[in-house]
Design an enzyme around this catalytic site. Sequence first.
Site, mmCIF file in Angstrom:
data_model
loop_
_atom_site.group_PDB
_atom_site.id
_atom_site.type_symbol
_atom_site.label_atom_id
_atom_site.label_comp_id
_atom_site.label_asym_id
_atom_site.label_seq_id
_atom_site.Cartn_x
_atom_site.Cartn_y
_atom_site.Cartn_z
ATOM 1 N N ARG A 59 12.785 -1.140 0.908
ATOM 2 C CA ARG A 59 13.798 -1.595 -0.047
ATOM 3 C C ARG A 59 13.921 -0.703 -1.273
ATOM 4 O O ARG A 59 14.994 -0.264 -1.633
ATOM 5 C CB ARG A 59 13.389 -2.970 -0.592
ATOM 6 C CG ARG A 59 14.197 -4.132 -0.176
ATOM 7 C CD ARG A 59 13.328 -5.366 -0.387
ATOM 8 N NE ARG A 59 12.043 -5.125 0.270
ATOM 9 C CZ ARG A 59 11.836 -5.379 1.559
ATOM 10 N NH1 ARG A 59 12.766 -5.938 2.267
ATOM 11 N NH2 ARG A 59 10.684 -5.106 2.135
ATOM 12 N N THR A 60 12.766 -0.463 -1.927
ATOM 13 C CA THR A 60 12.808 0.238 -3.209
ATOM 14 C C THR A 60 13.349 1.660 -3.020
ATOM 15 O O THR A 60 14.178 2.128 -3.792
ATOM 16 C CB THR A 60 11.406 0.240 -3.851
ATOM 17 O OG1 THR A 60 10.946 -1.110 -3.906
ATOM 18 C CG2 THR A 60 11.431 0.822 -5.250
ATOM 19 N N LYS A 87 -2.151 18.565 2.835
ATOM 20 C CA LYS A 87 -2.870 19.843 2.925
ATOM 21 C C LYS A 87 -3.725 20.092 1.685
ATOM 22 O O LYS A 87 -4.238 21.182 1.480
ATOM 23 C CB LYS A 87 -1.867 20.994 3.098
ATOM 24 C CG LYS A 87 -1.025 20.907 4.358
ATOM 25 C CD LYS A 87 -0.087 22.099 4.455
ATOM 26 C CE LYS A 87 0.898 21.937 5.594
ATOM 27 N NZ LYS A 87 1.988 22.913 5.516
ATOM 28 N N ARG A 109 6.768 6.556 -6.523
ATOM 29 C CA ARG A 109 5.848 5.468 -6.134
ATOM 30 C C ARG A 109 4.531 6.114 -5.755
ATOM 31 O O ARG A 109 4.507 7.101 -5.016
ATOM 32 C CB ARG A 109 6.413 4.685 -4.953
ATOM 33 C CG ARG A 109 5.378 3.723 -4.386
ATOM 34 C CD ARG A 109 5.972 2.708 -3.472
ATOM 35 N NE ARG A 109 6.741 1.714 -4.191
ATOM 36 C CZ ARG A 109 7.139 0.569 -3.648
ATOM 37 N NH1 ARG A 109 6.842 0.286 -2.403
ATOM 38 N NH2 ARG A 109 7.840 -0.296 -4.347
ATOM 39 N N HIS A 137 5.682 -2.393 -11.663
ATOM 40 C CA HIS A 137 6.843 -2.100 -10.814
ATOM 41 C C HIS A 137 8.061 -2.527 -11.645
ATOM 42 O O HIS A 137 8.676 -3.561 -11.384
ATOM 43 C CB HIS A 137 6.714 -2.896 -9.514
ATOM 44 C CG HIS A 137 7.701 -2.534 -8.453
ATOM 45 N ND1 HIS A 137 8.740 -1.645 -8.649
ATOM 46 C CD2 HIS A 137 7.813 -2.957 -7.162
ATOM 47 C CE1 HIS A 137 9.432 -1.550 -7.534
ATOM 48 N NE2 HIS A 137 8.896 -2.321 -6.622
#
Length: 309
Positions: A59-60, A87, A109, A137
């Site tokens: 969603r976000t 890596k 995020r 958030h």
Amino acid sequence: MSELSVNHLLGIKYLKKEDIDLIFKTADHFKEVINRPIKKVPSLRDITIANLFFENSTRTRLSFELAEKRLSADVINFSAASSSVKKGETLIDTVNNILAMKVDMVVMRHPNPGAGIFLSKHVDASIINAGDGTHEHPTQALLDSYSIREKLGEVKGKKVLIVGDIKHSRVALSNIFALKMQGAEVKVCGPKTLIPKYIESLGVSVETNLVKALEWCDVANMLRVQNERMEISYFPTTREYTQQFGLNKQILDSLNKQIVVMHPGPINRGVEITSDVADSKQAIILDQVQNGVAVRMAVIYLLASKINR
Ligand code: NCD
């Protein structure tokens, strides 16, 4: 107030009430735009935004990308699973490489609390926190309050109950900051083991009996148990959790008023909320998703107007 008091959106904690008012006023305009046949404005034609997702999201990520495209920004996407992070590259190196490509804004995020704050101190771009571990958030809390305001007229004075895994939920913390700032009353409910001891110091009350808590509230925000953030068991079984803290239609219908039911998604149907509640008229879960795009457009637009180029 015509501009935000901040240059980054790192958490609700750093905002003022006036910032939230300005974001909502701007979101009202964008909500009208995204309901037009042509859902796009040219506002950010000269802005490039990188969406950096070091943690899973549906969603976000889609909501931010859509918001950016509706504003006509150029967008690049990055997800850690398929990147050089695997890596051994550091966060700052990854981001600086992306910024060398002349990016103006980063939506990030990240599993580590404070990752966005750290980044804002080391790279020259406007940073939006799209969830930093168990910390904040902010855009989710903004869209949640915006949806309450849309449904009930205002947030001030409303009784909002947050149910579930308060301890590991960034949605809970950002919502508490946002709701308190706007003058709502906030109560949390869940297993004692999932309610942090400091919670009352944020001006929030605690009720461990779900029915009593629901009798009190105007709005119930049902959160998902964040199993991925737990190293130990916080309650005996999922079945017992559902028996004590799950919202079903029988409980909802037994209340003496029509409460508003919210959920940030993703829903675990049958655990914190049954399907008949999630799909009922009292649930505004899909309105929250729609409002998410307008609210994120507002945040991006307002932050972009503060970038010195
Ligand atoms: C939330 C999150 O990622 O913090 N989801 C979302 O952003 N819509 C809540 C959750 O994962 O339970």
